[in-house]
Scaffold this active site. Structure first.
Site, PDB file in Angstrom:
ATOM      1  N   ILE A 138       0.842  -1.204   0.000  1.00 11.79           N
ATOM      2  CA  ILE A 138       0.000   0.000   0.000  1.00 11.79           C
ATOM      3  C   ILE A 138       0.872   1.247   0.000  1.00 11.79           C
ATOM      4  O   ILE A 138       1.701   1.417   0.884  1.00 11.79           O
ATOM      5  CB  ILE A 138      -0.916   0.046   1.231  1.00 11.79           C
ATOM      6  CG1 ILE A 138      -1.695  -1.253   1.389  1.00 11.79           C
ATOM      7  CG2 ILE A 138      -1.839   1.247   1.155  1.00 11.79           C
ATOM      8  CD1 ILE A 138      -2.479  -1.328   2.701  1.00 11.79           C
ATOM      9  N   LYS A 207       5.200   0.262  13.232  1.00 13.71           N
ATOM     10  CA  LYS A 207       4.577   0.964  12.110  1.00 13.71           C
ATOM     11  C   LYS A 207       3.870   2.234  12.595  1.00 13.71           C
ATOM     12  O   LYS A 207       3.874   3.263  11.908  1.00 13.71           O
ATOM     13  CB  LYS A 207       3.615   0.028  11.397  1.00 13.71           C
ATOM     14  CG  LYS A 207       4.357  -1.139  10.712  1.00 13.71           C
ATOM     15  CD  LYS A 207       3.430  -2.288  10.368  1.00 13.71           C
ATOM     16  CE  LYS A 207       4.174  -3.405   9.644  1.00 13.71           C
ATOM     17  NZ  LYS A 207       3.350  -4.622   9.499  1.00 13.71           N
TER      18      LYS A 207
END
Lengths: 432, 432
Positions: A138, A207
């Site tokens: 993504i 993340k």
């Protein structure tokens, strides 16, 4: 632009699932990717622990000495896909010192030593690109850093770990317990033999650190991220969430507080099923971003796997090779805002609390009083009797973690309260 | 990087809903945006048709002579938000000739004269950035051009027009006819007094041209795009779609054919409700992309409006200002693949056909024979009687447009066929 004469020479550190995908694609598509970059690219060396045959990769490319790559003056660009902190950190720092740009997928390293690496790279005029480090294929780093460079992000929520999303999806759709699904996921190779990094939220926390640093123009490390995993989520929790039109998801959340601090955390959340993230199933990832001018954005796709991660890495390789050919550098993350991290105790959310209580008159009133005494306002109460006991499910209005913890401590001391089965945060389309 | 001494001076052409948003945000946030760009930015001039007061914008910035801006040697960067083909085209070409980089939101101009503008800009070493031209605030140009530069897109499907998606959403959710909802949308300002550009798919076709050119590394113009609007979609069509677990959406679709040609088209589609695009409601936009390595990706957000479009423009402005300061240029679209456009007649989809027929023995058999004679295989047939007539709803397997057209022509000539109420393409999670 016609490809320049001098090719950009690429060295790769590591050749596992992701690395071998990168190598095969880069070797097979060199001509097209070079045309897109505007410069000829060449995969020159690959460092591995043990040399063995790889289908589609010329054996002469391999070496067991990664330092011979980062010290090779002929190499311009390093792809780091070995993972882990050391020796990846030392190799990348050496590469930068030797004026090589770096493309890495190493979220753990970026979330712990990002500042050091960025500072060194910028001092030398080199790029560090890391699209593959968050949410696999993504595009999320580039949109956050480049596309939203003219906007102000206020909040982001992401499903950034495929393993836990797969487990939670199976718990919801097949009515199965956590341990049962985990065992299956391990057998299928979707979860590691030691699943701690995924299941307890460490991977998602790294993340969250990377994304919140970009979003809020501040250095954020994994140590700044409050973290809870999904191992305590029961099938009963899932069933109650479903009965209330919610699903349970492990979310990475980062938002600005009213005091302009950054609240950044990873924990399970009850999310209303109308929220776009609620329908992200299986191992898919998605990141939902709210910005002042843009409004709500969502980015959705495959969060892991050899080919999807290779797609992100090769997009970075094309961009960085182009910068090398133009003697330029790409957009950089900035840390000028230098915001503080909000303590978790001050974070405001709604909570669902499930209690087992004695089923007698006045119990509900005394429980409600306990909430009120700690300044926690109740949105809904649901009581279900069973024999002499009752199960009470309470959803609060917005409350701080501190207020909620104090409430739970007081509830535990009450004679009528036999057990606190679960405390889960609630996000999404419920009224505040 | 500390901001360079010489500021990047910005001139803007147009100051409507989008332009005034851009100007206000750029003036209010100059310091932060300059820090992100690594160079001081300055909004120097704004060309408008008639000078009038704008809240938050210094009146001394305005001029009614746009050519004075594109010919001003002090101006480095042009933001074009006037729209339309001329004089926007001439102004941009003059700006490029004068070595200025350009940020534009002008989809119609890009979809008709893109090649000319890109060629001129690249010859002069200038950027043309246009994130705002497709899907408003959603980062889609940069992901397609930069993030997927190392991958191979095979297909994209997008809801890229907010007005038609709003109208279709109301038809589905409130059981209302097209004309009724359109009138309301016009009253609310969601649709233009002359709604043709939106409702007949011209706006979406321009965006389809831009996206497919990027995806397939080929120059694609709006004339290459097959186009049908939503004005013939009836409430009855919507009800039948819903009864089959589908929704009707106006999609821009671009895909590679087996012959490596580009099929690019805009038309209403019956989409299975499990498809991620099916749940995109109201005026939201979303683009679904399939790439060889990345797999499926989706990008979702606000497709129009002053602030969302300004967010996309300002992200471009920060990037282009940075390139100007570094004497560099960004990633460029390439047209090396130079693929042919597939004729619409060869495009393969499934179709839903609704027929009114005489309700007597043998009619269904003769209809089925007509399909078979044209090589069109039937997936499902549904017959509902009403008085002497019956309504037959047929869904085909994959067939070419040419085969389907020929079938419809033959059906029209049959005595038993009284009317063909609708022919709608079917996409999504139905089996082939």
């Amino acid at each position: 632009m016609s490809p320049a004469d001098k090719p950009v020479r690429i060295g790769m550190l590591g050749c596992g699932v992701v690395g071998s995908s990168v190598a095969r694609l880069l070797l097979a598509d060199t001509a097209e990717l070079s045309t897109r970059a505007g410069v000829k690219m060449e995969l020159s060396r690959i460092a591995v622990r043990t040399i063995k045959p790889y289908e589609g990769i010329n054996p002469s490319l391999f070496t067991t000495d990664p330092f011979s790559i980062v010290n090779d003056p002929e190499i311009d660009l390093i792809i780091e896909v070995m993972g882990g902190i050391e020796p990846a950190r030392e190799l990348i720092m050496t590469a930068i010192e030797n004026r090589k740009s770096v493309v890495t997928a190493n979220k753990a390293l970026l979330a712990s030593h990002g500042a050091e690496m960025f500072t060194a790279a910028y001092a030398k005029g080199e790029d560090i690109y890391y699209e593959a480090s968050v949410a696999g294929a993504i595009p999320i780093i580039r949109p956050m850093r480049d596309s939203l460079a003219g906007d102000f992000v206020t909040r982001l929520m992401g499903i950034v770990n495929g393993t836990t999303n797969y487990i939670l999806t199976k718990m919801h759709e097949d009515d199965r317990e956590f341990a049962d699904v985990l065992k299956e996921a391990q057998a299928l190779g979707y979860a590691e033999a030691d699943p701690t990094a995924d299941v307890e939220g460490f991977d998602a926390a790294a993340k969250a650190a990377i994304l919140s640093g970009l979003a809020f123009h501040t250095r954020v490390t994994v140590d700044d991220v409050y973290r809870e995993g999904i191992s305590k989520i029961t099938l009963e929790d899932v069933k109650i969430a479903k009965s209330m039109d919610h699903v349970i998801k492990l979310l990475a959340i980062a938002e600005l507080t009213p005091a302009d601090e950054i609240s950044v955390r990873v924990h399970p959340v009850m999310l209303h099923k109308s929220h776009p993230l609620a329908s992200v199933r299986d191992a898919y990832n998605a990141v939902f971003v709210e910005a002042e001018s843009a409004g709500s954005l969502m980015f959705y796709g495959r969060g892991a796997g050899g080919a999807p991660t290779a797609s992100a890495i090769l997009g970075d390789v094309v961009a960085v090779a182009r910068h090398i050919a133009l003697n330029s550098v790409g957009q950089r993350e900035t840390d000028y805002a230098d915001r503080d991290i909000a303590p978790i105790e001050s974070t405001k959310t709604k909570f669902l609390i499930r209690l087992e209580v004695a089923d007698k008159a006045g119990v509900l009133a005394s429980i409600a009083t306990t909430f009120a005494n700690h300044g926690v306002s109740i949105q809904t109460v649901n009581q279900a009797g069973r024999n002499d006991d009752a199960e009470v499910t309470i959803v609060t209005h917005l409350a701080t973690e501190g207020e909620l913890k104090a409430t739970v401590e007081s509830l535990k001391k009450m004679d009528a309260v036999q057990n606190i089965s679960s405390v889960i945060r609630v996000e999404g389309a419920t009224s505040a």
